[in-house]
Design a protein around this motif. Structure first.
Motif, mmCIF file in Angstrom:
data_model
loop_
_atom_site.group_PDB
_atom_site.id
_atom_site.type_symbol
_atom_site.label_atom_id
_atom_site.label_comp_id
_atom_site.label_asym_id
_atom_site.label_seq_id
_atom_site.Cartn_x
_atom_site.Cartn_y
_atom_site.Cartn_z
ATOM 1 N N TYR A 164 20.586 -17.144 -20.071
ATOM 2 C CA TYR A 164 20.111 -17.691 -21.340
ATOM 3 C C TYR A 164 18.590 -17.836 -21.407
ATOM 4 C CZ TYR A 164 24.985 -18.828 -22.250
ATOM 5 O OH TYR A 164 26.335 -18.755 -22.462
ATOM 6 N N SER A 175 16.562 -13.204 -24.089
ATOM 7 C CA SER A 175 17.347 -13.520 -25.279
ATOM 8 C C SER A 175 16.711 -12.932 -26.528
ATOM 9 C CB SER A 175 17.465 -15.043 -25.433
ATOM 10 O OG SER A 175 18.104 -15.589 -24.299
ATOM 11 N N TYR A 199 15.425 -16.976 -30.121
ATOM 12 C CA TYR A 199 14.950 -18.178 -29.424
ATOM 13 C C TYR A 199 14.230 -19.074 -30.423
ATOM 14 C CZ TYR A 199 11.766 -20.998 -26.536
ATOM 15 O OH TYR A 199 11.067 -22.023 -25.968
ATOM 16 N N THR A 235 18.633 -20.573 -27.231
ATOM 17 C CA THR A 235 18.651 -19.116 -27.206
ATOM 18 C C THR A 235 20.031 -18.654 -27.634
ATOM 19 O OG1 THR A 235 19.324 -18.961 -24.877
ATOM 20 C CG2 THR A 235 16.952 -18.943 -25.342
ATOM 21 N N GLN A 283 22.537 -14.985 -27.772
ATOM 22 C CA GLN A 283 22.710 -13.631 -27.282
ATOM 23 C C GLN A 283 23.961 -13.013 -27.909
ATOM 24 O OE1 GLN A 283 22.711 -16.355 -25.158
ATOM 25 N NE2 GLN A 283 20.556 -16.230 -24.703
#
Length: 167
Positions: free
Chosen positions: A11, A16, A19, A125, A127
């Motif tokens: 993370y 990432s 953010y 973050t 993803q």
């Protein structure tokens, strides 16, 4: 010196796609901010957007390992508290209910005492394809804006609690 979130490897903001960092100085003691932050089912009392939070694992408030759900921007999220340092740090990881892309997020809060109260920092973050589409493409900047409103609402609520307690 202000601390930042302690990131699990996967993370880290450098890995990432999405953010956000938000922070605010609060004229209230860290313990007042902390109490508001861990009382997740009552976040809506000061931040109405968080009105669908439910602790699933039985605790009265967030603690290490607490599992909870929340509906954020229309999506059901399942979360687990992964870091818990009373009065100072709390973090959780997030997956979206029904998302089959493996997308996930990590959100942390850091409370640092100051001479006039405390400094509150929140970082997140995100993803994976779900977050890239919903936040990155459809709503760029939304994560930052949402969290800025949250930290400012938290600060106002904490300052009101502190003022009431001292007056």
């Amino acid at each position: 010196m202000l601390s930042h979130v302690t990131w699990p490897y996967q993370y880290d903001p450098r890995r990432s796609a999405i953010y956000a960092l938000n922070d605010v100085d609060v004229k209230a003691p860290p313990e007042v901010v902390w109490k508001l932050l861990v009382d997740a089912e009552n976040w809506a009392s000061y931040f109405p957007a968080e009105d669908q939070v439910k602790i699933l694992s039985g605790e009265p408030e967030l603690a290490l390992g607490t599992k909870y759900s929340r509906v954020t921007v229309g999506f059901l999220m399942n979360l687990v508290v992964t870091e818990y340092v009373p009065g100072r740090r709390i973090s959780w990881s997030t997956v979206v209910d029904g998302d089959e892309t493996g997308s996930s997020a990590f959100h942390g809060w850091v409370i640092t005492p100051t001479d006039s109260g405390c400094h509150v920092l929140c970082e997140e973050t995100q993803q994976g394809p779900f977050f890239l589409e919903e936040i990155g493409r459809k709503h760029p900047g939304a994560l930052y804006s949402y969290h800025q409103e949250w930290v400012e609402s938290l600060a106002r609520a904490a300052e009101a609690v502190a003022a009431k307690a001292s007056g």
